[in-house]
Design a protein around this motif. Sequence first.
Motif, PDB file in Angstrom:
ATOM      1  N   VAL A 102       0.756  -1.448   0.104  1.00 25.24           N
ATOM      2  CA  VAL A 102      -0.008  -0.110   0.084  1.00 25.24           C
ATOM      3  C   VAL A 102       1.070   1.251   0.072  1.00 25.24           C
ATOM      4  CG1 VAL A 102      -1.651   1.264   0.980  1.00 25.24           C
ATOM      5  CG2 VAL A 102      -1.709  -1.364   1.471  1.00 25.24           C
ATOM      6  N   ARG A 103       0.524   2.175  -0.775  1.00 29.23           N
ATOM      7  CA  ARG A 103       1.430   3.407  -1.202  1.00 29.23           C
ATOM      8  C   ARG A 103       0.600   4.672  -0.932  1.00 29.23           C
ATOM      9  NH1 ARG A 103       3.966   3.216  -6.642  1.00 29.23           N
ATOM     10  NH2 ARG A 103       5.737   1.838  -5.302  1.00 29.23           N
ATOM     11  N   HIS A 104       1.043   5.603  -0.107  1.00 28.17           N
ATOM     12  CA  HIS A 104       0.229   6.798  -0.042  1.00 28.17           C
ATOM     13  C   HIS A 104       0.788   7.762  -1.085  1.00 28.17           C
ATOM     14  CE1 HIS A 104      -0.409  10.797   2.465  1.00 28.17           C
ATOM     15  NE2 HIS A 104      -1.099  10.713   1.434  1.00 28.17           N
ATOM     16  N   VAL A 105       0.006   8.378  -2.007  1.00 25.55           N
ATOM     17  CA  VAL A 105       0.300   9.130  -3.054  1.00 25.55           C
ATOM     18  C   VAL A 105      -0.357  10.517  -2.881  1.00 25.55           C
ATOM     19  CG1 VAL A 105      -0.014   9.529  -5.577  1.00 25.55           C
ATOM     20  CG2 VAL A 105       0.163   7.178  -4.709  1.00 25.55           C
ATOM     21  N   PHE A 106       0.668  11.426  -2.770  1.00 22.50           N
ATOM     22  CA  PHE A 106       0.423  12.925  -2.553  1.00 22.50           C
ATOM     23  C   PHE A 106       0.045  13.602  -3.885  1.00 22.50           C
ATOM     24  CE2 PHE A 106       3.123  11.440   0.697  1.00 22.50           C
ATOM     25  CZ  PHE A 106       2.733  11.981   1.886  1.00 22.50           C
ATOM     26  N   LEU A 107      -1.277  13.953  -4.014  1.00 21.33           N
ATOM     27  CA  LEU A 107      -1.776  14.637  -5.158  1.00 21.33           C
ATOM     28  C   LEU A 107      -1.685  15.934  -5.349  1.00 21.33           C
ATOM     29  CD1 LEU A 107      -5.315  12.355  -5.630  1.00 21.33           C
ATOM     30  CD2 LEU A 107      -2.665  11.934  -6.698  1.00 21.33           C
ATOM     31  N   SER A 108      -1.647  16.641  -6.258  1.00 19.84           N
ATOM     32  CA  SER A 108      -1.371  18.080  -6.430  1.00 19.84           C
ATOM     33  C   SER A 108      -2.458  18.957  -6.320  1.00 19.84           C
ATOM     34  CB  SER A 108      -1.121  18.225  -7.764  1.00 19.84           C
ATOM     35  OG  SER A 108      -2.080  18.087  -8.925  1.00 19.84           O
ATOM     36  N   LEU A 140       1.301  -8.408 -10.417  1.00 21.08           N
ATOM     37  CA  LEU A 140       0.957  -8.625  -8.843  1.00 21.08           C
ATOM     38  C   LEU A 140       1.703  -7.698  -7.696  1.00 21.08           C
ATOM     39  CD1 LEU A 140      -0.143 -12.250  -8.991  1.00 21.08           C
ATOM     40  CD2 LEU A 140      -1.660 -10.141  -9.210  1.00 21.08           C
ATOM     41  N   ASP A 141       2.750  -7.508  -8.342  1.00 19.33           N
ATOM     42  CA  ASP A 141       3.717  -6.444  -7.398  1.00 19.33           C
ATOM     43  C   ASP A 141       3.409  -4.904  -7.179  1.00 19.33           C
ATOM     44  OD1 ASP A 141       5.109  -8.821  -7.267  1.00 19.33           O
ATOM     45  OD2 ASP A 141       6.451  -8.469  -9.102  1.00 19.33           O
ATOM     46  N   GLU A 142       2.626  -4.463  -7.953  1.00 15.02           N
ATOM     47  CA  GLU A 142       2.336  -3.069  -8.100  1.00 15.02           C
ATOM     48  C   GLU A 142       1.305  -2.715  -6.669  1.00 15.02           C
ATOM     49  OE1 GLU A 142       3.474  -0.509  -9.557  1.00 15.02           O
ATOM     50  OE2 GLU A 142       4.706  -1.868 -10.968  1.00 15.02           O
ATOM     51  N   PRO A 143       1.713  -1.784  -5.847  1.00 13.73           N
ATOM     52  CA  PRO A 143       0.703  -1.515  -4.596  1.00 13.73           C
ATOM     53  C   PRO A 143      -0.455  -0.875  -5.059  1.00 13.73           C
ATOM     54  CG  PRO A 143       2.342   0.167  -5.041  1.00 13.73           C
ATOM     55  CD  PRO A 143       2.707  -0.888  -6.208  1.00 13.73           C
ATOM     56  N   TYR A 144      -1.528  -0.930  -3.947  1.00 16.53           N
ATOM     57  CA  TYR A 144      -2.706  -0.062  -4.097  1.00 16.53           C
ATOM     58  C   TYR A 144      -2.239   1.205  -3.589  1.00 16.53           C
ATOM     59  CZ  TYR A 144      -5.348  -4.537  -3.065  1.00 16.53           C
ATOM     60  OH  TYR A 144      -5.875  -5.798  -3.336  1.00 16.53           O
ATOM     61  N   GLU A 145      -2.870   2.230  -4.357  1.00 14.74           N
ATOM     62  CA  GLU A 145      -2.261   3.638  -4.156  1.00 14.74           C
ATOM     63  C   GLU A 145      -3.590   4.246  -3.670  1.00 14.74           C
ATOM     64  OE1 GLU A 145       1.108   4.732  -6.956  1.00 14.74           O
ATOM     65  OE2 GLU A 145      -0.530   4.202  -8.472  1.00 14.74           O
ATOM     66  N   LEU A 146      -3.220   4.932  -2.499  1.00 13.44           N
ATOM     67  CA  LEU A 146      -4.171   5.726  -1.622  1.00 13.44           C
ATOM     68  C   LEU A 146      -3.900   7.089  -1.431  1.00 13.44           C
ATOM     69  CD1 LEU A 146      -4.899   4.678   2.098  1.00 13.44           C
ATOM     70  CD2 LEU A 146      -5.035   6.922   1.391  1.00 13.44           C
ATOM     71  N   GLY A 147      -4.761   7.742  -2.087  1.00 11.89           N
ATOM     72  CA  GLY A 147      -4.998   9.381  -2.183  1.00 11.89           C
ATOM     73  C   GLY A 147      -6.170  10.086  -1.856  1.00 11.89           C
ATOM     74  N   PHE A 148      -5.800  11.395  -1.276  1.00 14.00           N
ATOM     75  CA  PHE A 148      -6.887  12.184  -0.560  1.00 14.00           C
ATOM     76  C   PHE A 148      -7.431  13.290  -1.653  1.00 14.00           C
ATOM     77  CE2 PHE A 148      -4.439  10.317   2.823  1.00 14.00           C
ATOM     78  CZ  PHE A 148      -5.485   9.876   3.521  1.00 14.00           C
ATOM     79  N   ALA A 149      -8.952  13.363  -1.429  1.00 17.57           N
ATOM     80  CA  ALA A 149      -9.574  14.239  -2.467  1.00 17.57           C
ATOM     81  C   ALA A 149     -10.598  14.804  -1.523  1.00 17.57           C
ATOM     82  CB  ALA A 149     -10.084  13.541  -3.837  1.00 17.57           C
ATOM     83  N   GLU A 150     -10.811  16.057  -1.437  1.00 13.61           N
ATOM     84  CA  GLU A 150     -11.858  16.507  -1.072  1.00 13.61           C
ATOM     85  C   GLU A 150     -13.085  16.499  -1.545  1.00 13.61           C
ATOM     86  OE1 GLU A 150     -14.263  18.431   1.898  1.00 13.61           O
ATOM     87  OE2 GLU A 150     -11.992  18.058   2.130  1.00 13.61           O
ATOM     88  N   TRP A 171      -6.778   2.645  -7.216  1.00 13.45           N
ATOM     89  CA  TRP A 171      -6.836   3.741  -6.410  1.00 13.45           C
ATOM     90  C   TRP A 171      -7.819   3.522  -5.102  1.00 13.45           C
ATOM     91  CZ3 TRP A 171      -3.454   7.498  -6.340  1.00 13.45           C
ATOM     92  CH2 TRP A 171      -2.792   7.607  -7.516  1.00 13.45           C
ATOM     93  N   VAL A 172      -7.425   4.167  -4.129  1.00  9.88           N
ATOM     94  CA  VAL A 172      -8.190   4.180  -3.030  1.00  9.88           C
ATOM     95  C   VAL A 172      -8.227   5.960  -2.791  1.00  9.88           C
ATOM     96  CG1 VAL A 172      -8.597   3.638  -0.250  1.00  9.88           C
ATOM     97  CG2 VAL A 172      -7.134   2.239  -1.897  1.00  9.88           C
ATOM     98  N   ILE A 173      -9.484   6.408  -3.138  1.00 15.05           N
ATOM     99  CA  ILE A 173      -9.898   7.689  -2.933  1.00 15.05           C
ATOM    100  C   ILE A 173     -10.421   8.038  -1.825  1.00 15.05           C
ATOM    101  CG2 ILE A 173     -10.744   9.822  -4.186  1.00 15.05           C
ATOM    102  CD1 ILE A 173      -8.238   8.438  -5.517  1.00 15.05           C
ATOM    103  N   LEU A 174     -10.065   8.699  -0.649  1.00 16.56           N
ATOM    104  CA  LEU A 174     -10.760   8.952   0.622  1.00 16.56           C
ATOM    105  C   LEU A 174     -10.767  10.436   0.653  1.00 16.56           C
ATOM    106  CD1 LEU A 174      -9.144   6.569   2.884  1.00 16.56           C
ATOM    107  CD2 LEU A 174     -11.255   6.221   1.770  1.00 16.56           C
ATOM    108  N   LYS A 175     -11.586  11.191   1.594  1.00 19.81           N
ATOM    109  CA  LYS A 175     -11.528  12.509   1.828  1.00 19.81           C
ATOM    110  C   LYS A 175     -10.421  12.714   2.864  1.00 19.81           C
ATOM    111  CE  LYS A 175     -15.950  12.594   3.046  1.00 19.81           C
ATOM    112  NZ  LYS A 175     -17.269  12.881   3.375  1.00 19.81           N
ATOM    113  N   PRO A 176      -9.946  14.023   2.791  1.00 23.21           N
ATOM    114  CA  PRO A 176      -8.765  14.470   3.737  1.00 23.21           C
ATOM    115  C   PRO A 176      -8.992  14.197   5.236  1.00 23.21           C
ATOM    116  CG  PRO A 176      -9.231  16.200   2.075  1.00 23.21           C
ATOM    117  CD  PRO A 176     -10.252  15.189   1.855  1.00 23.21           C
TER     118      PRO A 176
END
Length: 200
Positions: A102-108, A140-150, A171-176
Amino acid sequence: MSWDEGWKDADAKLSAQFAETVGWLHNRDLSTIAKDRDFVGRQLALPPSVIQATKARFSNIMSTVRAVEKTRAEVRSDRAMRGDTSKRTVRIIDQKDVAEGVRHVFLSHEVLDAASVQHLISHNINQDYTLDRSVPSMSLDEPYELGFAEVVPSYFGDPEKLVRAAAFAGWVILKPESGDLLTQVARHLSSKRKRSENIG
């Protein structure tokens, strides 16, 4: 090199990626292919492992998103409209592994429109899959990517459309405001992923 020789060379190179290739001088054949529901060409059967892995990833992500954000379907505001009209292309500005797989991705930016979600999906599809005679092979090696979007625009009758599309691509899209749950969510996703891979 003659036209026929050039086409045969191009056809040989393209045949590993497509179910069929049609020369420009025979482009009318496209209509016949499009109308044939039983057309297979060189396409191979989709491996059960790819189907299982894709379904498991989608299920793991969507169940987590729904558990964390039960009210996401209610997000509809003027900010969502501004997100639709901003025309800003979302960028990945940083990333950090927060749990195994699992990877936390910081979006612009945190206001995503449909085009931004499509951009994120394309990014993952390109890195997660390779084609072999038009059949996708999933890494199968690529991580799930977790990002935050308001804000992620919702659609009448299908409010989760974009979040669901993103989940299909990993992509796991969650609110901030869910940020304080980052560690717990990442560990939860990692655990679900491991269970899925063990079952497979």
